[in-house]
Design a protein around this motif. Structure first.
Motif, PDB file in Angstrom:
ATOM      1  N   UNK A   1       0.937  -1.166  -0.215  1.00 17.63           N
ATOM      2  CA  UNK A   1       0.040   0.014   0.074  1.00 17.63           C
ATOM      3  C   UNK A   1       0.950   1.275   0.050  1.00 17.63           C
ATOM      4  N   UNK A   2       2.121   1.235   0.285  1.00 21.74           N
ATOM      5  CA  UNK A   2       3.000   2.342   0.365  1.00 21.74           C
ATOM      6  C   UNK A   2       3.424   2.960  -1.124  1.00 21.74           C
ATOM      7  N   UNK A   3       3.114   2.160  -1.997  1.00 21.63           N
ATOM      8  CA  UNK A   3       3.460   2.637  -3.481  1.00 21.63           C
ATOM      9  C   UNK A   3       2.312   3.058  -4.250  1.00 21.63           C
ATOM     10  N   UNK A   4       1.172   3.337  -3.766  1.00 22.39           N
ATOM     11  CA  UNK A   4      -0.177   3.842  -4.433  1.00 22.39           C
ATOM     12  C   UNK A   4      -0.335   5.203  -4.055  1.00 22.39           C
ATOM     13  N   UNK A   5      -0.578   6.162  -4.864  1.00 15.61           N
ATOM     14  CA  UNK A   5      -1.157   7.545  -4.590  1.00 15.61           C
ATOM     15  C   UNK A   5      -2.572   7.675  -5.096  1.00 15.61           C
ATOM     16  N   UNK A   6      -3.162   8.187  -4.250  1.00 11.28           N
ATOM     17  CA  UNK A   6      -4.542   8.674  -4.558  1.00 11.28           C
ATOM     18  C   UNK A   6      -4.783   9.656  -5.613  1.00 11.28           C
ATOM     19  N   UNK A   7      -5.431   9.617  -6.675  1.00  9.03           N
ATOM     20  CA  UNK A   7      -5.454  10.633  -7.584  1.00  9.03           C
ATOM     21  C   UNK A   7      -6.758  10.337  -8.569  1.00  9.03           C
ATOM     22  N   UNK A   8      -7.529  11.601  -8.828  1.00  5.62           N
ATOM     23  CA  UNK A   8      -8.724  11.227  -9.443  1.00  5.62           C
ATOM     24  C   UNK A   8      -8.711  11.896 -10.793  1.00  5.62           C
ATOM     25  N   UNK A   9      -7.777  12.547 -11.532  1.00  2.30           N
ATOM     26  CA  UNK A   9      -7.725  13.202 -12.734  1.00  2.30           C
ATOM     27  C   UNK A   9      -8.869  14.299 -12.876  1.00  2.30           C
ATOM     28  N   UNK A  10      -9.169  14.774 -11.577  1.00  2.00           N
ATOM     29  CA  UNK A  10     -10.010  15.987 -11.613  1.00  2.00           C
ATOM     30  C   UNK A  10      -9.437  17.030 -12.211  1.00  2.00           C
ATOM     31  N   UNK A  11     -10.385  17.607 -13.306  1.00  4.50           N
ATOM     32  CA  UNK A  11     -12.140  17.517 -13.260  1.00  4.50           C
ATOM     33  C   UNK A  11     -12.350  16.673 -14.360  1.00  4.50           C
ATOM     34  N   UNK A  12     -11.811  15.658 -14.525  1.00  2.00           N
ATOM     35  CA  UNK A  12     -12.552  14.453 -15.436  1.00  2.00           C
ATOM     36  C   UNK A  12     -13.714  14.026 -14.681  1.00  2.00           C
ATOM     37  N   UNK A  13     -14.855  13.808 -15.417  1.00  2.00           N
ATOM     38  CA  UNK A  13     -15.929  13.080 -14.954  1.00  2.00           C
ATOM     39  C   UNK A  13     -15.753  11.644 -14.833  1.00  2.00           C
ATOM     40  N   UNK A  14     -15.753  11.202 -13.684  1.00  2.00           N
ATOM     41  CA  UNK A  14     -15.405   9.752 -13.422  1.00  2.00           C
ATOM     42  C   UNK A  14     -16.418   8.879 -13.341  1.00  2.00           C
ATOM     43  N   UNK A  15     -17.792   9.444 -13.164  1.00  2.00           N
ATOM     44  CA  UNK A  15     -18.760   8.508 -13.115  1.00  2.00           C
ATOM     45  C   UNK A  15     -19.772   9.192 -13.968  1.00  2.00           C
ATOM     46  N   UNK A  16     -19.688   9.105 -15.351  1.00  2.00           N
ATOM     47  CA  UNK A  16     -20.657   9.748 -16.252  1.00  2.00           C
ATOM     48  C   UNK A  16     -22.096   9.364 -16.119  1.00  2.00           C
ATOM     49  N   UNK A  17     -22.407   8.079 -15.844  1.00  2.00           N
ATOM     50  CA  UNK A  17     -23.914   7.609 -15.529  1.00  2.00           C
ATOM     51  C   UNK A  17     -24.390   8.055 -14.503  1.00  2.00           C
ATOM     52  N   UNK A  18     -23.784   8.677 -13.356  1.00  2.00           N
ATOM     53  CA  UNK A  18     -24.579   9.105 -11.982  1.00  2.00           C
ATOM     54  C   UNK A  18     -24.302  10.735 -11.834  1.00  2.00           C
ATOM     55  N   UNK A  19     -23.120  11.095 -12.538  1.00  2.00           N
ATOM     56  CA  UNK A  19     -22.808  12.513 -12.168  1.00  2.00           C
ATOM     57  C   UNK A  19     -22.942  13.549 -13.335  1.00  2.00           C
ATOM     58  N   UNK A  20     -23.160  14.710 -13.022  1.00  2.00           N
ATOM     59  CA  UNK A  20     -23.320  15.702 -13.908  1.00  2.00           C
ATOM     60  C   UNK A  20     -22.089  16.682 -13.869  1.00  2.00           C
ATOM     61  N   UNK A  21     -21.449  16.682 -12.493  1.00  2.00           N
ATOM     62  CA  UNK A  21     -20.252  17.619 -12.210  1.00  2.00           C
ATOM     63  C   UNK A  21     -19.365  16.663 -11.708  1.00  2.00           C
ATOM     64  N   UNK A  22     -18.049  17.018 -12.002  1.00  2.00           N
ATOM     65  CA  UNK A  22     -17.062  16.263 -11.260  1.00  2.00           C
ATOM     66  C   UNK A  22     -16.943  16.641  -9.951  1.00  2.00           C
ATOM     67  N   UNK A  23     -16.262  15.779  -9.046  1.00  2.00           N
ATOM     68  CA  UNK A  23     -15.757  16.004  -7.565  1.00  2.00           C
ATOM     69  C   UNK A  23     -14.752  15.090  -7.292  1.00  2.00           C
ATOM     70  N   UNK A  24     -14.369  15.021  -5.980  1.00  2.00           N
ATOM     71  CA  UNK A  24     -13.413  14.397  -5.335  1.00  2.00           C
ATOM     72  C   UNK A  24     -13.994  13.092  -4.731  1.00  2.00           C
ATOM     73  N   UNK A  25     -15.187  13.449  -3.986  1.00  2.00           N
ATOM     74  CA  UNK A  25     -15.584  12.709  -2.780  1.00  2.00           C
ATOM     75  C   UNK A  25     -16.055  11.370  -3.068  1.00  2.00           C
ATOM     76  N   UNK A  26     -16.559  11.406  -4.324  1.00  2.00           N
ATOM     77  CA  UNK A  26     -17.380   9.952  -4.924  1.00  2.00           C
ATOM     78  C   UNK A  26     -16.370   9.030  -4.868  1.00  2.00           C
ATOM     79  N   UNK A  27     -14.938   9.171  -5.686  1.00  2.00           N
ATOM     80  CA  UNK A  27     -14.066   8.188  -5.603  1.00  2.00           C
ATOM     81  C   UNK A  27     -13.312   8.152  -4.346  1.00  2.00           C
ATOM     82  N   UNK A  28     -13.129   8.993  -3.325  1.00  2.00           N
ATOM     83  CA  UNK A  28     -12.413   8.899  -2.270  1.00  2.00           C
ATOM     84  C   UNK A  28     -13.636   7.670  -1.338  1.00  2.00           C
TER      85      UNK A  28
END
Length: 310
Positions: A238-265
């Motif tokens: 687990x020490x080699x993995x860095x949390x990153x979203x690619x914000x403001x890419x829309x990561x959940x296009x089926x359920x989101x209309x705007x990008x955020x951080x918290x859904x992936x968190x």
């Protein structure tokens, strides 16, 4: 502490007119503009807009990765804007310098300028989109500068199988392996789960060579299932993995209309049960890599669950 290691912001003049700017930078247009072939999910934000979303979602810091522009002029414009953001919010925003290695000495001078001005690394460089080789002398000189300054370099990389999407790299994974073996002291961040390279760390020679390699989770919901978190932890730790979203890419296009951080968190929280592993992935690994958390320092991190809309 939550640190998103892979975000993108753009100067206000681009955010206001991305279509106009796309006409001036071919790769930016290729990645970002919706066409019948490219149903883009890319949004564009300024650093002030990113900060508003950070405050809403409980994100403490972001690392801004530069767009891999083709021209030196636009790389400098991006870097100047990121330096402005760092100055405005020094406790919240960390910047990486973007250059096109094909610009030779100008790219090297820009790396020096940005690191000396306080940037924490170089990237996100894209050998596919910026049309350079990981073996080019001009790129290797930038790697040497990163080692001289003791900062990491972030590289775009993609999985070699599966469906095509705009921005999917065709650079062979072995090119990254050759780079890492040639520069064992270089701190390398391979974006987007390293295109599957964590699997090859089961090979002793790869695991040994990849001591200074990290993998970020950027765009994960668009390219793989949530099982990737524990699968990769089981492969490399687990020490080699860095949390990153690619914000403001829309990561959940089926359920989101705007990008955020918290859904992936929140998705990560459902996948990683160990508090130590969760703390490391969501923030501590980033702080260690950037020299902001020393071994033996404060190891307490708190991640209150936030609902979307709070």
């Amino acid at each position: 502490m939550i640190v998103d290691f892979h975000t993108h912001i753009l100067p206000e003049q681009i955010v206001k007119d991305p279509k106009g700017f796309a006409m001036r930078d071919d790769y930016f247009g290729f990645l970002s503009m919706a066409t019948p072939a490219n149903h883009t999910k890319q949004f564009f934000v300024t650093y002030k807009e990113a900060l508003e979303q950070m405050n809403k979602d409980g994100v403490d810091k972001i690392v801004i990765q530069g767009w891999p522009f083709l021209s030196h002029e636009y790389c400098v414009m991006q870097n100047d804007y990121v330096l402005e953001a760092m100055k405005a919010y020094p406790d919240r925003i960390i910047g990486f310098c973007v250059v096109n290695p094909n610009d030779g000495i100008n790219a090297q001078r820009e790396v020096k300028r940005c690191i000396q001005a306080g940037m924490a690394g170089v990237g996100e460089l894209d050998p596919y989109g910026q049309s350079f080789s990981l073996g080019d002398d001009s790129f290797l000189r930038i790697c040497d500068l990163c080692m001289d300054f003791d900062v990491p370099i972030s590289l775009h990389i993609s999985e070699p199988v599966g469906a095509f999407y705009f921005g999917k790299s065709d650079v062979p994974l072995n090119d990254y392996v050759h780079l890492i073996m040639a520069k064992p002291l270089l701190k390398v961040i391979l974006a987007h789960w390293g295109g599957g390279l964590p699997f090859y760390e089961l090979m002793p020679e790869i695991s040994k060579a990849f001591t200074n390699v990290y993998y970020d989770t950027a765009a994960s919901p668009l390219i793989c299932s949530p099982q990737v978190y524990m699968s990769t932890i089981n492969l490399v730790g687990h020490r080699k993995i860095l949390f990153g979203t690619d914000y403001p890419l829309l990561l959940y296009p089926q359920s989101e209309k705007q990008p955020d951080f918290i859904t992936m968190i929140n998705e990560i929280r459902t996948q990683i049960e160990s508090k130590e592993a969760l703390d490391d992935v969501l923030g501590r690994n980033a702080l260690r890599l950037l020299g902001l958390l020393k071994e033996g320092g404060d190891k307490t991190c708190s991640y209150p669950m936030l609902d979307r809309g709070e």
